[in-house]
Design an enzyme around this catalytic site. Structure first.
Site, short mmCIF file in Angstrom:
data_model
loop_
_atom_site.label_atom_id
_atom_site.label_comp_id
_atom_site.label_asym_id
_atom_site.label_seq_id
_atom_site.Cartn_x
_atom_site.Cartn_y
_atom_site.Cartn_z
N ASN A 1 0.87 -1.18 0.00
CA ASN A 1 0.00 0.00 0.00
C ASN A 1 0.90 1.23 0.00
O ASN A 1 1.49 1.57 1.02
CB ASN A 1 -0.89 -0.04 1.26
CG ASN A 1 -1.74 1.20 1.40
OD1 ASN A 1 -1.80 2.03 0.49
ND2 ASN A 1 -2.40 1.34 2.53
N LYS B 1 0.08 4.24 -0.28
CA LYS B 1 -0.57 5.40 0.36
C LYS B 1 -0.36 6.65 -0.50
O LYS B 1 -0.51 6.60 -1.72
CB LYS B 1 -0.06 5.57 1.79
CG LYS B 1 -0.19 4.29 2.62
CD LYS B 1 0.00 4.48 4.09
CE LYS B 1 -0.16 3.15 4.82
NZ LYS B 1 -0.15 3.26 6.25
N HIS C 1 -9.64 0.82 5.19
CA HIS C 1 -8.29 1.03 5.74
C HIS C 1 -8.37 1.99 6.94
O HIS C 1 -9.17 2.92 6.95
CB HIS C 1 -7.35 1.61 4.67
CG HIS C 1 -5.93 1.64 5.15
ND1 HIS C 1 -5.44 2.66 5.93
CD2 HIS C 1 -4.92 0.74 5.02
CE1 HIS C 1 -4.18 2.39 6.23
NE2 HIS C 1 -3.84 1.23 5.69
N GLU D 1 -6.69 4.47 7.80
CA GLU D 1 -6.60 5.91 7.50
C GLU D 1 -7.90 6.43 6.91
O GLU D 1 -8.25 7.60 7.10
CB GLU D 1 -5.38 6.15 6.60
CG GLU D 1 -4.10 6.05 7.43
CD GLU D 1 -2.92 5.43 6.73
OE1 GLU D 1 -2.89 5.43 5.49
OE2 GLU D 1 -2.02 4.93 7.43
N GLY E 1 -0.51 5.98 12.66
CA GLY E 1 -0.74 5.37 13.98
C GLY E 1 0.45 5.65 14.88
O GLY E 1 1.17 6.63 14.68
N SER F 1 3.80 -1.45 10.52
CA SER F 1 5.25 -1.35 10.74
C SER F 1 6.01 -2.62 10.34
O SER F 1 7.00 -2.99 10.96
CB SER F 1 5.57 -1.01 12.20
OG SER F 1 5.06 0.26 12.51
N GLU G 1 -4.83 -4.81 10.85
CA GLU G 1 -3.85 -3.74 11.01
C GLU G 1 -4.20 -2.94 12.27
O GLU G 1 -5.04 -2.03 12.22
CB GLU G 1 -3.87 -2.81 9.80
CG GLU G 1 -3.53 -3.50 8.50
CD GLU G 1 -3.09 -2.50 7.42
OE1 GLU G 1 -1.94 -2.63 6.97
OE2 GLU G 1 -3.87 -1.61 7.06
P1 13P Z 1 3.06 0.74 7.62
O1 13P Z 1 3.65 -0.52 7.08
O2 13P Z 1 3.70 1.99 7.05
O3 13P Z 1 2.98 0.77 9.11
O4 13P Z 1 1.55 0.80 7.09
C1 13P Z 1 0.72 -0.30 7.29
C2 13P Z 1 -0.51 -0.05 6.53
O5 13P Z 1 -1.31 0.78 6.89
C3 13P Z 1 -0.68 -0.80 5.26
O6 13P Z 1 -1.97 -0.67 4.77
#
Ligand code: 13P
Length: 248
Positions: free
Chosen positions: A7, A9, A91, A93, A171, A207, A162
């Site tokens: 992802n 983002k 998700h 976010e 987070g 993470s 997650e």
């Molecule tokens: P990170 O791996 O940056 O913590 O993000 C996890 C995530 O939200 C994947 O969708």
């Protein structure tokens, strides 16, 4: 075989995404099965650059109506028509920054399935939930609201756990201890038995990086990972893939 879902983002500008896709198009994935979720503008380029390496391309978010007067939205149907096969739904976010609730997530699940996309349903508890011992209460509610009563064809769903507190950036970025991840994934698997009549692959996210990925993948109930930050540079992504190949 293990799943690596990346992802991206809103981390990458156009040039960075191009370079990363070019690199990824050349990588030997071995038995790692991969999907990439670029930003909407880069979806078409990703479809072209990654097809040869059999990497699926998905949307990070999709609207629940197929078309109409919805400024700023892109529907599941439009993503499907464009060649996407997967979509992230719910998700953290989207839930916690953009205020999407379980009803929105349900509508997006239905729209994704109607459009023929494979949803990756994301669930996770907040730090406050965890501290109040409400992790499973929260996850069960998210799963039930999203899935109850749906008939989902075999192979057309992933669930990603997650924990909000484990996600980097949005987070707290505190990696989840593998023992805890296993305990929660096991409980999710049990819960899923009452909701879907086939074994839905479960992903862990939060993470994850090349140093800890093996500790998650070696868990019995974890079939793959959904990775944010560590999937956004060629070096860390290649390292991640190499570590995953060594155990899958
Ligand atoms: P990170 O791996 O940056 O913590 O993000 C996890 C995530 O939200 C994947 O969708």
């Amino acid at each position: 075989m293990a799943y690596l879902f990346a992802n991206w983002k809103m981390y990458l500008n156009s040039a960075q995404a191009d370079a990363l896709m070019e690199d990824l198009g050349q990588v030997d994935l071995g038995s790692v099965e991969m999907a990439v979720f670029p930003n909407t503008l880069d979806v078409r380029k990703a479809l072209g650059a990654l097809r040869g390496n059999h990497i699926a391309v998905g949307a990070q978010n999709a609207a629940w109506v197929p078309q109409g007067a919805y400024t700023g939205a892109t529907s599941a149907q439009v993503f499907a028509d464009g060649g996407c096969t997967h979509v992230l739904v719910g998700h953290s976010e989207r839930r916690h920054i953009f205020g999407e609730n379980n009803d929105d997530v349900r509508k997006k699940m239905e729209a994704a399935l109607d459009a023929g996309l494979t949803p990756v349903l994301c669930i996770g508890e907040t730090k406050e939930d965890m501290e109040a011992d409400k992790t499973m209460y929260r996850l069960k509610k998210q799963l039930t609201k999203a899935l109850e009563g749906l008939v989902i064809p075999k192979g057309k769903l992933f669930v990603a756990y997650e924990p909000v507190w484990a996600i980097s950036g949005s987070g707290n970025g505190t990696p989840c201890a593998p023992e805890k991840a296993e305990e929660v994934h096991h409980a999710i698997r049990e819960e899923m038995k009452g909701l879907v009549n086939w074994d839905v692959p479960l992903l862990y996210g939060g993470s994850t990086n090349d140093e800890n990925v093996v500790s998650y993948l070696s868990l019995e109930c974890v079939d793959g990972v959904l990775v944010g930050r560590a999937s956004t540079t060629a070096d860390s992504l290649r390292n991640l893939i190499e570590r995953m190949k060594s155990v899958s």
